[in-house]
Design an enzyme around this catalytic site. Sequence first.
Site, PDB file in Angstrom:
ATOM      1  CB  CYS A 261      -0.910  -0.014   1.227  1.00  0.00           C
ATOM      2  SG  CYS A 261      -1.901   1.473   1.402  1.00  0.00           S
TER       3      CYS A 261
ATOM      4  CB  CYS B  39      -0.363   2.480   4.065  1.00  0.00           C
ATOM      5  SG  CYS B  39      -1.883   1.779   3.431  1.00  0.00           S
ATOM      6  CG  ASP B  40       3.427   1.237   4.374  1.00  0.00           C
ATOM      7  OD1 ASP B  40       3.054   1.745   5.438  1.00  0.00           O
ATOM      8  OD2 ASP B  40       3.184   0.053   4.062  1.00  0.00           O
TER       9      ASP B  40
END
Length: 327
Positions: free
Chosen positions: A133, A136-137
Site C-alpha cells: 500500500c 499507507c507507506d
Amino acid sequence: MEQVVIIGSGPAGYTAAIYAARAGYQPTVITGSVTAGGNLVNTTDVENFPGFPDGILGPELMERMAAQASRFGAQLVPDDAIEVSLGGPVKEVVTLGGLRLAASAVIVATGSSYKELGLASEKALGGRGVSYCATCDGFFFRGKEVVVVGGGDSAMEEAVFLTKFAAKVTVVHRRGELRASRIMAERALAHPQIEFAWHSVVDQIHGVEAVTGVTLRDVRSDALKPLDADGVFVAIGHTPNSELFKDQLELDRDGYIIVDGPSAPDEPGNAQHQATSLPGVFACGDVVDRVYRQAITAAGSGAQAALDAQDYLEELAAEAAIAAATI
Ligand code: NAP
C-alpha cells in the site's frame, strides 16, 4: 435470534458494529479466528486516519475500534464464518467453532486479501520495506529508491504516487507490455522518475532489518540482475474475500460484492447504498470496493451498512406492527 450479525472485523466491520450497537441491536461480530482486525493488523504506523495527529499503530487502531464496539454491547466472536444461508427472512450463519446463528440482517465486511509474490524473503521483510500500500507507506521512502511489482492500474497508480517521495521508482513487470489502462500507463511511462524492468520478476528480496535490494530474473533468459532498493511495493492485484457468498449474492466479474451505491435511485426500498442483491444483507469495506481501499473509506461504508440495516429492521418492525394490528 439475533437482529444483526456482522461477518468480518476490519475498520468496516467494527464501525458497523459500533453503529448497530449504539442503535440498540446488540450485534454479534464474527471477527475471524486469526484475521481479527483485518489487514491493518499487519501494518505499522497509520498516519492518515483522522483523529490521530501523531499517527497510531495499525493493531492498536483496530484494538481501539474493537473496544469501542464492545463498550456499546457488540459481542465479538473470534471465529470464522464457514457457511451462510442468506436468502430468506431468517439468515443463518454457521462458524468453524460450531456456532449457529439466526439473524434478521447480516452485514458482510470480509475485506480483501492482497496477492503476494510468494517469496519467503517477502514474508520476512513485510513491514520492513515490503509493502502492499503506497498510500499507507510511501511517506517513509522520501529520497529513497523503490521497486513496484505489477503492470496493472494499481501498479501504475502506486508508481506515480511514490514519485512524490521516492527519488527513483522501478516498475518490475513480467511481460513486455502493461495491462494498465492507457491513460494510467502513459502517465507512468512518461514520468522521468519511473524506470521499467520489462519481462522481469522479483526473484529475491534482500535485507535483514530492512530491504536493501532485490534480484530480478528475466523470464525469457532466466538471467539474474541485482538492483538496489529500499522498498518493494507489491501491486499485483487484490482478491475480495467473497468466496463464501458467491452462490448467493451478486458479485462482479472479479468477485466484488455488488451493492446499490450512492447513485441508486432514491426510491423506497432502494435507498440503502450498501444493500446487496438480497434483502436484509448489506456489504461494506474492501469486499465491495476495488478503488479506494482505505481504512477511513471502509469505516465510512461500515457506518452506512449499519444505518441501512437499521432502516431495514425498522421497516420489518413497522410491517410486523401493521400485520399484528390487522389481525
Ligand atoms: P490487475 O489489473 O489484475 O493487474 C495485476 C498485474 O499484476 C498484472 O499486470 C499482472 O501481470 C501482474 N501480476 C499478477 N500476478 C503476478 C505475479 N504473481 N507476479 C508478477 N506479476 C503479477 O490488478 P490491479 O492493477 O490491482 O487492478 C484491478 C482492477 O482495479 C482493474 O480493473 C483496474 O482497472 C482497477 N483499478 C483502477 C484504478 C483506477 O482507475 N484509479 C486503480 C487501481 C485499480 P499480467 O499483466 O502479466 O497479467
